[in-house]
Design an enzyme around this catalytic site. Structure first.
Site, PDB file in Angstrom:
ATOM      1  N   HIS A   1       0.812  -1.214   0.000  1.00  0.00           N
ATOM      2  CA  HIS A   1       0.000   0.000   0.000  1.00  0.00           C
ATOM      3  C   HIS A   1       0.847   1.266   0.000  1.00  0.00           C
ATOM      4  O   HIS A   1       0.326   2.352   0.239  1.00  0.00           O
ATOM      5  CB  HIS A   1      -0.924   0.016   1.216  1.00  0.00           C
TER       6      HIS A   1
ATOM      7  N   ILE B   1       0.963   6.941   0.216  1.00  0.00           N
ATOM      8  CA  ILE B   1       0.396   5.855   1.011  1.00  0.00           C
ATOM      9  C   ILE B   1      -1.080   5.707   0.694  1.00  0.00           C
ATOM     10  O   ILE B   1      -1.836   6.673   0.788  1.00  0.00           O
ATOM     11  CB  ILE B   1       0.546   6.157   2.526  1.00  0.00           C
ATOM     12  N   CYS B   2      -1.472   4.519   0.324  1.00  0.00           N
ATOM     13  CA  CYS B   2      -2.885   4.219   0.070  1.00  0.00           C
ATOM     14  C   CYS B   2      -3.468   3.683   1.376  1.00  0.00           C
ATOM     15  O   CYS B   2      -3.354   2.498   1.676  1.00  0.00           O
ATOM     16  CB  CYS B   2      -3.016   3.195  -1.060  1.00  0.00           C
ATOM     17  N   ALA B   3      -4.031   4.594   2.175  1.00  0.00           N
ATOM     18  CA  ALA B   3      -4.616   4.216   3.458  1.00  0.00           C
ATOM     19  C   ALA B   3      -5.889   5.027   3.666  1.00  0.00           C
ATOM     20  O   ALA B   3      -5.865   6.257   3.572  1.00  0.00           O
ATOM     21  CB  ALA B   3      -3.631   4.475   4.599  1.00  0.00           C
TER      22      ALA B   3
END
Length: 152
Positions: free
Chosen positions: A84, A91-93
């Site tokens: 992620h 950041i893919c969050a």
């Protein structure tokens, strides 16, 4: 910026008084717009012994709007290889996008990132890393993230 300033002054005072979460350190917090932390994963993990740097940029609408949080990829720092986290530090969050809440704060984000790294079973970049990095906006907040994989 008044609400943001009051909130950030309070958060920064608490961080300086009580310290950030174990395994993190304040590298830079000279103003209320940009903070930098080092992050180390606690316990046994694929990142054992590695340190990373996270940069927080706080918008005028903070805490109603999430901070921009990226891993630094300059000055000797690199982003962790994680499903992620892109090589440009984005950041893919969901906590940094559609699941942000004003009750969250910098410490919440640090703990989330530590947990995300600690639960990783292998070091690998997202499958679309090269494509994303090539066309990515400067700020990850300008990306339309698709949250569909909690197993990474």
């Amino acid at each position: 910026m008044r609400i943001a300033s009051k909130r950030l002054q309070k958060e920064l005072a608490e961080l300086r008084l009580n310290g950030p979460p174990v395994g993190t350190e304040i590298i830079k917090a000279d103003d209320l717009q940009t903070w930098v932390f080092s992050v180390e994963v606690l316990g046994e993990s694929v990142y054992k012994g590695e340190k990373f740097a996270l940069r927080f940029r706080f918008p005028d609408a903070y805490p109603m709007e999430s901070p921009e949080v990226v891993f630094l990829t300059t000055d000797g720092w690199s982003a962790p290889a994680h499903g992620h986290i892109y090589t440009n530090g984005h950041i893919c969050a969901s906590i940094l996008a559609n699941e942000w809440s004003p009750v969250l704060h910098a410490t919440s984000v640090l703990l989330t990132i530590q947990s995300m790294l600690a639960s990783s079973k292998k070091k690998e970049h997202p499958p679309d890393n090269d494509r994303y990095v090539k066309k990515a906006p400067i700020s990850p907040k300008d990306t339309h993230w698709a949250f569909h994989d909690d197993d990474v």
